[in-house]
Design an enzyme around this catalytic site. Structure first.
Site, PDB file in Angstrom:
ATOM      1  N   CYS A  81       0.845  -1.189   0.000  1.00 58.72           N
ATOM      2  CA  CYS A  81       0.000   0.000   0.000  1.00 58.72           C
ATOM      3  C   CYS A  81       0.883   1.243   0.000  1.00 58.72           C
ATOM      4  O   CYS A  81       1.890   1.302   0.691  1.00 58.72           O
ATOM      5  CB  CYS A  81      -0.981  -0.046   1.167  1.00 58.72           C
ATOM      6  SG  CYS A  81      -0.721   1.102   2.496  1.00 58.72           S
ATOM      7  N   GLU A  82       0.512   2.195  -0.809  1.00 61.53           N
ATOM      8  CA  GLU A  82       1.332   3.393  -0.951  1.00 61.53           C
ATOM      9  C   GLU A  82       1.215   4.327   0.249  1.00 61.53           C
ATOM     10  O   GLU A  82       2.003   5.254   0.389  1.00 61.53           O
ATOM     11  CB  GLU A  82       0.990   4.143  -2.240  1.00 61.53           C
ATOM     12  CG  GLU A  82      -0.395   4.719  -2.297  1.00 61.53           C
ATOM     13  CD  GLU A  82      -0.731   5.333  -3.657  1.00 61.53           C
ATOM     14  OE1 GLU A  82      -1.461   6.341  -3.660  1.00 61.53           O
ATOM     15  OE2 GLU A  82      -0.278   4.814  -4.688  1.00 61.53           O
ATOM     16  N   HIS A  83       0.252   4.086   1.123  1.00 65.46           N
ATOM     17  CA  HIS A  83       0.081   4.959   2.283  1.00 65.46           C
ATOM     18  C   HIS A  83       0.945   4.544   3.467  1.00 65.46           C
ATOM     19  O   HIS A  83       1.432   5.400   4.206  1.00 65.46           O
ATOM     20  CB  HIS A  83      -1.383   4.994   2.719  1.00 65.46           C
ATOM     21  CG  HIS A  83      -2.284   5.507   1.646  1.00 65.46           C
ATOM     22  ND1 HIS A  83      -3.490   4.932   1.341  1.00 65.46           N
ATOM     23  CD2 HIS A  83      -2.132   6.540   0.777  1.00 65.46           C
ATOM     24  CE1 HIS A  83      -4.052   5.587   0.343  1.00 65.46           C
ATOM     25  NE2 HIS A  83      -3.254   6.571  -0.018  1.00 65.46           N
ATOM     26  N   HIS A  84       1.121   3.230   3.673  1.00 67.99           N
ATOM     27  CA  HIS A  84       1.875   2.747   4.833  1.00 67.99           C
ATOM     28  C   HIS A  84       3.025   1.817   4.453  1.00 67.99           C
ATOM     29  O   HIS A  84       3.773   1.390   5.314  1.00 67.99           O
ATOM     30  CB  HIS A  84       0.943   2.002   5.800  1.00 67.99           C
ATOM     31  CG  HIS A  84      -0.206   2.835   6.258  1.00 67.99           C
ATOM     32  ND1 HIS A  84      -1.467   2.732   5.697  1.00 67.99           N
ATOM     33  CD2 HIS A  84      -0.284   3.815   7.197  1.00 67.99           C
ATOM     34  CE1 HIS A  84      -2.268   3.594   6.274  1.00 67.99           C
ATOM     35  NE2 HIS A  84      -1.588   4.271   7.193  1.00 67.99           N
ATOM     36  N   GLN A  96      -5.462  -0.355  -4.088  1.00 69.65           N
ATOM     37  CA  GLN A  96      -6.151  -1.415  -4.820  1.00 69.65           C
ATOM     38  C   GLN A  96      -7.039  -0.870  -5.924  1.00 69.65           C
ATOM     39  O   GLN A  96      -7.146  -1.463  -7.002  1.00 69.65           O
ATOM     40  CB  GLN A  96      -6.962  -2.266  -3.832  1.00 69.65           C
ATOM     41  CG  GLN A  96      -7.634  -3.460  -4.469  1.00 69.65           C
ATOM     42  CD  GLN A  96      -8.316  -4.336  -3.442  1.00 69.65           C
ATOM     43  OE1 GLN A  96      -7.871  -4.458  -2.318  1.00 69.65           O
ATOM     44  NE2 GLN A  96      -9.423  -4.949  -3.843  1.00 69.65           N
ATOM     45  N   HIS A 136      -5.682  -6.214   3.550  1.00 67.88           N
ATOM     46  CA  HIS A 136      -4.678  -5.169   3.691  1.00 67.88           C
ATOM     47  C   HIS A 136      -4.077  -5.190   5.090  1.00 67.88           C
ATOM     48  O   HIS A 136      -4.788  -5.014   6.084  1.00 67.88           O
ATOM     49  CB  HIS A 136      -5.314  -3.802   3.409  1.00 67.88           C
ATOM     50  CG  HIS A 136      -5.750  -3.658   1.986  1.00 67.88           C
ATOM     51  ND1 HIS A 136      -5.113  -2.813   1.115  1.00 67.88           N
ATOM     52  CD2 HIS A 136      -6.736  -4.271   1.271  1.00 67.88           C
ATOM     53  CE1 HIS A 136      -5.694  -2.896  -0.078  1.00 67.88           C
ATOM     54  NE2 HIS A 136      -6.678  -3.768  -0.003  1.00 67.88           N
ATOM     55  N   CYS A 181      -2.298  -3.003   6.440  1.00 66.46           N
ATOM     56  CA  CYS A 181      -2.405  -1.692   7.092  1.00 66.46           C
ATOM     57  C   CYS A 181      -3.707  -1.596   7.887  1.00 66.46           C
ATOM     58  O   CYS A 181      -3.796  -0.814   8.828  1.00 66.46           O
ATOM     59  CB  CYS A 181      -2.281  -0.550   6.089  1.00 66.46           C
ATOM     60  SG  CYS A 181      -3.496  -0.569   4.776  1.00 66.46           S
TER      61      CYS A 181
END
Length: 179
Positions: free
Chosen positions: A71-74, A112, A140, A142
């Site tokens: 995931c690009e956030h975490h 996603q 996920h 995260c």
């Protein structure tokens, strides 16, 4: 990248001189390179002209393609499966190429929703199909390991192009066949 991992490890209070961590920055950098190798791949190279003439105009489905992404956030993993379908117009793509396309886009920092669209767009570009459908189901880390910590939650995304978007019967056939 190796230096960055060394800095992260020391920032959390660990000792890089400890036996178990001596080569960890190098291993972590190598692993990250592998997990993000999609940035160094091109669609044309993945497909490698594996397009074959076919008079088939019925749906082609490749189900349960396992995928692993970050995931690009975490930068935590999400793990799941993709179901990819298309309706050929004169040519089909080699079976393994569908899975390789999924991997190419999954092996990038992602969300996603975008991953689903990128796969669908790529299959449409490569095959010039009458329609493409992609459904991804994933869990996920995260959401499981941090934050709300929901162990059984999963996310489903879909992208329908061409006949899959405009023809409810085509869309329903695809969705019933992947259940």
């Amino acid at each position: 990248m190796e230096q960055a991992f060394a800095q992260i490890i020391t920032s959390i209070g660990e000792d890089l001189g400890r036996d178990g961590l001596k080569d960890t920055p190098k291993r972590a950098a190598k692993a990250m390179g592998y997990l993000t190798q999609g940035y160094h791949q091109k669609l044309e190279e993945i497909v490698n002209n594996a397009l074959f003439p076919s008079e088939n105009s019925e749906m082609v489905i490749v189900k349960n393609i396992e995928l692993y992404s970050l995931c690009e956030h975490h930068m935590l993993p999400f793990i799941g499966k993709a179901h990819v379908a298309y309706i050929p117009k004169g040519k089909v793509v080699g079976l393994s190429k569908v899975a390789r396309i999924v991997d190419m886009y999954a092996r990038r920092l992602q969300i996603q929703e975008n991953l689903t669209k990128e796969i669908a767009d790529a299959i449409m570009t490569v095959t010039n199909a009458a329609g493409v459908g992609v459904v991804i189901e994933a869990q996920h880390m995260c959401m499981m390991m941090r934050g709300v910590e929901k162990q059984n939650a999963s996310m489903t995304t879909s992208m329908m192009l061409g006949n899959f978007r405009h023809d409810e019967r085509t869309r329903n056939e695809f969705l019933s066949l992947i259940r």
